[in-house]
Design a protein around this motif. Structure first.
Motif, mmCIF file in Angstrom:
data_model
loop_
_atom_site.group_PDB
_atom_site.id
_atom_site.type_symbol
_atom_site.label_atom_id
_atom_site.label_comp_id
_atom_site.label_asym_id
_atom_site.label_seq_id
_atom_site.Cartn_x
_atom_site.Cartn_y
_atom_site.Cartn_z
ATOM 1 N N LEU A 27 0.808 -1.103 -0.018
ATOM 2 C CA LEU A 27 -0.131 0.081 -0.065
ATOM 3 C C LEU A 27 0.868 0.999 0.016
ATOM 4 N N PHE A 28 1.775 1.303 0.948
ATOM 5 C CA PHE A 28 2.766 2.324 0.912
ATOM 6 C C PHE A 28 3.361 2.768 -0.441
ATOM 7 N N GLU A 29 4.162 1.422 -0.843
ATOM 8 C CA GLU A 29 4.692 1.719 -2.372
ATOM 9 C C GLU A 29 3.831 2.519 -3.515
ATOM 10 N N ALA A 30 2.577 1.920 -3.394
ATOM 11 C CA ALA A 30 1.641 2.727 -4.486
ATOM 12 C C ALA A 30 1.335 4.020 -4.181
ATOM 13 N N ALA A 31 1.183 4.461 -2.891
ATOM 14 C CA ALA A 31 0.600 5.806 -2.501
ATOM 15 C C ALA A 31 1.460 6.862 -2.109
ATOM 16 N N VAL A 32 2.717 6.479 -1.728
ATOM 17 C CA VAL A 32 3.681 7.499 -1.114
ATOM 18 C C VAL A 32 4.998 7.570 -1.796
ATOM 19 N N PRO A 33 5.370 8.811 -2.644
ATOM 20 C CA PRO A 33 6.417 8.921 -3.176
ATOM 21 C C PRO A 33 7.740 8.848 -2.284
ATOM 22 N N HIS A 34 8.387 8.156 -2.446
ATOM 23 C CA HIS A 34 9.650 7.843 -1.259
ATOM 24 C C HIS A 34 11.116 7.474 -1.851
ATOM 25 N N LEU A 35 11.915 7.284 -1.116
ATOM 26 C CA LEU A 35 13.296 6.926 -1.339
ATOM 27 C C LEU A 35 13.498 5.731 -0.809
ATOM 28 N N ASP A 36 14.366 4.685 -1.433
ATOM 29 C CA ASP A 36 14.708 3.523 -0.599
ATOM 30 C C ASP A 36 15.924 3.974 0.391
ATOM 31 N N LEU A 37 16.072 3.523 1.447
ATOM 32 C CA LEU A 37 17.058 3.593 2.376
ATOM 33 C C LEU A 37 17.893 2.404 2.376
ATOM 34 N N GLU A 38 19.418 2.632 2.318
ATOM 35 C CA GLU A 38 20.352 1.398 2.301
ATOM 36 C C GLU A 38 20.246 0.776 3.996
ATOM 37 N N ASP A 39 20.121 1.809 4.904
ATOM 38 C CA ASP A 39 20.001 1.173 6.040
ATOM 39 C C ASP A 39 19.086 2.133 6.981
ATOM 40 N N CYS A 40 18.456 1.697 8.013
ATOM 41 C CA CYS A 40 17.270 2.374 8.919
ATOM 42 C C CYS A 40 18.159 3.067 9.678
ATOM 43 N N PRO A 41 17.546 4.094 10.265
ATOM 44 C CA PRO A 41 18.227 4.955 11.426
ATOM 45 C C PRO A 41 18.015 4.027 12.490
ATOM 46 N N ALA A 42 19.010 4.174 13.458
ATOM 47 C CA ALA A 42 19.317 3.418 14.687
ATOM 48 C C ALA A 42 18.018 3.217 15.481
ATOM 49 N N ALA A 43 17.146 4.063 15.600
ATOM 50 C CA ALA A 43 15.771 3.907 16.401
ATOM 51 C C ALA A 43 14.968 2.956 15.655
ATOM 52 N N LEU A 44 14.987 2.708 14.529
ATOM 53 C CA LEU A 44 14.138 1.692 13.610
ATOM 54 C C LEU A 44 14.796 0.660 13.288
ATOM 55 N N SER A 45 16.157 0.351 13.253
ATOM 56 C CA SER A 45 16.917 -0.590 12.771
ATOM 57 C C SER A 45 16.416 -1.803 13.649
ATOM 58 N N GLY A 46 16.738 -3.163 13.008
ATOM 59 C CA GLY A 46 16.774 -4.245 13.419
ATOM 60 C C GLY A 46 16.487 -5.322 12.608
ATOM 61 N N PRO A 47 16.661 -6.566 12.921
ATOM 62 C CA PRO A 47 16.739 -7.784 12.149
ATOM 63 C C PRO A 47 15.564 -7.653 11.322
ATOM 64 N N ASP A 48 15.781 -8.292 10.020
ATOM 65 C CA ASP A 48 14.699 -8.401 8.891
ATOM 66 C C ASP A 48 13.654 -7.045 8.675
#
Length: 90
Positions: A27-48
């Motif tokens: 749903l997000f992919e179809a509705a929100v213009p965005h950029l792919d991030l190589e890494d998540c910020p520390a607060a959101l990072s996690g396995p998988d």
């Protein structure tokens, strides 16, 4: 000219707790213009997890999704102008 709705949607999603709705990456992919991030910020990072960045209302909003299953939204963090460093890769 693109309508302002996607940026408004990104800002609205960022303002809500992740558990308040059932957002999937599809749903997000179809509705929100965005950029792919190589890494998540520390607060959101996690396995998988993987993250996407949307810009709206003078802030950057990072959305984290689970890799498995329907790829549900598992977290959102917003960064006000001046509170982040952006590094662009090749």
């Amino acid at each position: 000219m693109r309508p302002a709705l996607p940026a408004a949607l990104a800002a609205a999603l960022a303002a809500l707790p992740a558990a308040a709705f059932e957002m999937t990456y599809e749903l997000f992919e179809a509705a929100v213009p965005h950029l792919d991030l190589e890494d998540c910020p520390a607060a959101l990072s996690g396995p998988d997890r993987f993250c996407r960045l949307a810009i709206g209302h003078d802030a950057m909003h990072v959305f984290a999704f689970a890799v498995e299953g329907a790829q549900p939204l598992v977290g959102v963090e917003s960064f006000a102008v001046g509170s982040y460093t952006l590094t662009l890769g090749e």
